[in-house]
Design an enzyme around this catalytic site. Structure first.
Site, PDB file in Angstrom:
ATOM      1  CG  ASP A  63      -2.207   0.736   1.052  1.00 57.62           C
ATOM      2  OD1 ASP A  63      -2.202   1.717   0.286  1.00 57.62           O
ATOM      3  OD2 ASP A  63      -3.207   0.388   1.701  1.00 57.62           O
ATOM      4  CG  HIS A 102      -5.231   3.656   0.806  1.00 57.00           C
ATOM      5  ND1 HIS A 102      -5.045   2.305   0.761  1.00 57.00           N
ATOM      6  CD2 HIS A 102      -6.440   3.893   0.230  1.00 57.00           C
ATOM      7  CE1 HIS A 102      -6.083   1.726   0.181  1.00 57.00           C
ATOM      8  NE2 HIS A 102      -6.957   2.679  -0.162  1.00 57.00           N
ATOM      9  CB  SER A 266      -8.902  -0.150  -0.561  1.00 55.69           C
ATOM     10  OG  SER A 266      -9.405   1.143  -0.364  1.00 55.69           O
TER      11      SER A 266
END
Length: 773
Positions: A63, A102, A266
């Site tokens: 990520d 994220h 996600s």
């Protein structure tokens, strides 16, 4: 993907929380739990209550990196992370365009600390290996993805690879890194993407080419529908499942105490990765494909029944994923390496001996057992027992915590008594309805002065009465057609043949006494039948007998029983009978042999408590005494001795001689209140083991050594109680087509269980015959 910041405005208060509450197990009463409503939607709480936290499992998170100093991630990051964007070993999360961090968000969903601040992770005992493949704009390409994937694939500590990049395509050479990860035993998980289209975005759209160890995760709205933004399962249906990805509160990278709310697939994919960590921590011997298969098989079906192009296998359900799946079995000493120095345990009533088997797989401790993840066992679907088997189960307390395996070899503790059913649990008043649901067709085939031959066909009618049968009698509805053929010679020789219906030895139904005495079989206790005669009628029966004018009777009978069920009964029996019939009395004795194949006194074959075979020699004494034309007294006593042969891969062995007996005494009357009526009252004890024991080896998980051990003991086969029952019936023809049937039974200590509640039931019915006869 949408983001909504929830900044911790009072950093002083946050710091106080941290100093007062260090990271600990999940607290379902805390604000952290209620900040994450999706946790209830994935049924995580039972896993936590069982102590499953994902300990020992490392998840590689490909990520934007991670903010390792965040309050919810301190101590959760595994060493060895890498930043392929900047080509250094500091995979710091600097992403600010799509979310507020994220990689930090996705990592917190998996391993976030339960510390009284913000949110907590699904698998807080696991670790994250951060691999940065996206920049601050959350951009990446096939080359970065391939590098990160190959790096994770070669890390031996990594079991799960979570690929959070969505959009970039990969070349064949770059996609080879995915295949390498699969070949190295890794489980690959990726989000489906957020374009609201029918099929996943790259690279998840190619996961069907990777086989069963790759999962694509979409988002559902928690109410049975797909999230508007989520891509569907088209093209990867067999690799797809969903999790709640809406309104997820997550850790962010703005500072060490920052949280925000976010939507997206996600945020759903890390939930599946965490669930996989829990499964693998519990059962480390599983393969990646097995873990994925468990997640899919246990998913809650959404949309069209079965696997579909919208939801794939359905919605993540962690509770079901950690529960036994498929055929449940028990490991046995025959399948495992037992300490050769071990000997039999103590006699019944003493502490049992533990026998080691440290060669089996292990896992984290749990209130329901430990993981395993390999091996085979003996199916517990075969736990249909006779009376002797039921006594064995009740007399072996260790069977209350029997180690069992599901189809993936995962271990659990199970109270075996909860899985046991008794083949013939005893009569009930409702079982009298069987007679009303039975249609009989009689036909005389030959009728001469010196010889007659007749046949009777019986079959069950479909009627509402069948729905009134209790669970114990439910099998009566499915009884196949039954046929009996009887031939009689004038010289006293008679013979009979039956299919799925027993035939008598002495053919008392034709005797002079029968005109005054209702058949003893009107009583439904097995004490008045032949309780050691095969335990089922399904099969072939034959008999031949001779009744002399002087009153002497003799005969032989044979039966081959096979109910043609996987765990059914299969046996042959033969009986020899001698009797004398006078004007007002009759006496008879029987000597019989029962040869069972895989059964023990009616228990299931090929089961956890089965044997390879058993032989029973039994004797029976029966008497009838008539008082005038109305009353008769009947009695019967049966006694048998059984020798059992040890079966392969069972929990029980080394049987002693087994003795069993039954008795019954009944009073019968005909034409009591009106012509054609019948009355009966009986007191009896059904078949009961009176002597015998066996060696029982109960598997359990040894948490100290991480292997299977066995509690071994000799257990009595004699039940702790004695069932006695009172039966009462009255039958009366009301017209040529209408008849009344009433039946009552009262049972004390049913199934010979001491202290059990008495049972009483009564049934009364009118039977009306329609049509021509």
């Amino acid at each position: 993907m949408f983001k909504r910041p929830i900044k911790c405005l009072y950093s002083v208060i946050c710091a106080l929380f941290l100093s007062a509450a260090s990271a600990g197990p999940p607290d379902v009463t805390s604000g952290e739990f209620f900040n994450q409503p999706y946790l209830q939607g994935i049924s995580i709480v039972p896993a936590w209550e069982a102590g499953l936290l994902g300990s020992g499992i490392v998840v590689a998170n490909l990520d934007s990196g991670v903010r390792a100093s965040h309050v919810d991630l301190v101590g959760t990051i595994a060493p060895g992370g890498y930043d392929f964007v900047n080509d250094d070993d500091d995979p710091f999360d600097d992403e600010i365009s799509l979310t507020y961090g994220h990689g930090t968000a996705s990592s917190g969903i998996i391993v976030g600390n339960w510390n009284g601040v913000g949110v907590g992770g699904i698998a807080p005992g696991a670790k994250i290996l951060p691999i940065k493949i996206t920049n601050e704009e959350n951009q990446t390409d096939g080359g970065l993805i391939s590098q990160g994937m190959l790096y994770a694939a070669t890390r031996p500590e990594v079991r799960i690879i979570l690929l959070e990049a969505v959009g970039p395509s990969t070349s064949a050479d770059e996609f080879a890194a995915f295949s390498q990860a699969i070949a190295n035993g890794k489980l690959l998980i990726a989000p489906a993407g957020n374009k609201g289209q029918a099929f996943p975005s790259n690279p998840a759209s190619q996961f069907s080419a990777l086989g069963g160890a790759a999962l694509v995760v979409g988002s559902h709205n928690g109410a049975g529908g797909k999230s508007v933004f989520s891509n569907g399962a088209a093209g990867v249906e067999s690799n797809y499942l969903s999790a709640p990805g809406q309104g997820v509160v997550a850790a962010g990278n703005q500072d060490d105490e920052f949280f925000f709310t976010v939507d997206g697939t996600s945020m759903a994919a890390p939930q599946v990765a965490a669930a996989a960590a829990l499964i693998w921590a519990y059962s480390p011997g599983l393969t990646a494909s097995q873990v994925a298969d468990i997640l899919k098989k246990s998913a809650t079906d959404l949309g069209s029944p079965g696997i579909d192009s919208v939801f794939g296998s359905g919605a993540l359900n962690i509770e079901k994923a950690l529960a036994p799946i498929g055929i449940i079995s028990a490991p046995t000493e025959d399948e495992t390496e037992v300490d050769p120095e071990s000997t039999d345990g103590p006699e019944d009533g003493e502490d049992s001996e533990a026998i080691d088997d440290e060669g089996s797989g292990g896992g984290n401790s749990s209130s329901s057992g430990s993981g395993g993840g390999g091996g085979a066992g003996l199916a517990l679907g075969a736990l249909v027992v006779g009376g002797v088997g039921y006594a064995l189960v009740r007399n072996t307390p260790e069977l209350g915590e029997t180690l069992v395996l599901d189809e993936y070899g995962r271990t659990y503790e199970l109270d075996l008594e909860t899985r046991v059913s008794v083949r013939n649990p005893g009569p009930t008043a409702q079982s009298v309805l069987k007679e009303l649901d039975t249609e009989q067709v009689q036909e005389t085939l030959i009728q001469r002065s010196d010889f007659s031959l007749a046949t009777t066909y019986s079959f069950n009618r479909t009627s509402h009465l069948s729905s009134e049968l209790t669970h114990a009698d439910a099998g009566l509805v499915d009884t196949p057609v039954r046929m009996q053929m009887i031939g009689s010679h004038a010289d006293g020789v008679r013979y009979a043949f039956g299919v799925n219906q027993r035939v008598g030895l002495s053919f008392d139904e034709a005797s002079s006494m029968e005109s005054r005495v209702l058949p003893v079989m009107s009583f439904r206790s097995d004490a008045f039948a032949t309780p050691l005669n095969g335990f089922s009628e399904l099969g072939y029966h034959a008999a031949v007998g001779f009744a002399a004018e002087s009153g002497w009777e003799s005969g032989v009978s044979f039966a081959a029983v096979d109910d043609q069920k996987t765990y059914g009964v299969n046996s042959e029996s033969s009986q020899l009978q001698l009797g004398f019939r006078g004007r007002d009395f009759g006496v008879g004795v029987k000597l019989g042999l029962l040869e069972e194949h895989g059964n023990l006194l009616g228990g299931a074959s090929n089961g956890a408590l089965s044997v390879s075979g058993a032989q029973t020699i039994f004797g029976e004494v029966r008497g009838t005494l008539s008082f005038g034309n109305t009353w008769s007294l009947v009695g019967q006593y049966t006694h048998g001795i059984t020798w059992a042969k040890n079966g392969a891969n069972t929990l029980v062995s080394d049987f002693s001689d087994i003795e069993s007996m039954s008795w019954g005494l009944g009073l019968l009357a005909r034409d009591l209140l009106s012509s054609g009526d019948a009355f009966g009252l009986a007191f009896s004890q059904p078949l009961r083991t009176i002597d015998g024991d066996a060696r029982v080896s109960v598997p359990y998980w040894n948490y100290k050594t991480g292997g299977i051990k066995f509690h071994a003991r000799r257990t009595s086969l004699v039940p702790d109680g004695k069932e006695t029952s009172w039966e009462l019936f009255y039958r009366k023809p009301l017209s040529s087509r209408l008849r009344l049937i009433s039946y009552l039974i009262y049972r004390e200590q049913p199934l010979h269980v001491a202290g059990s509640r008495s049972e009483a039931s009564v049934a009364s019915a009118l039977s009306w015959s329609f049509g021509l006869r």
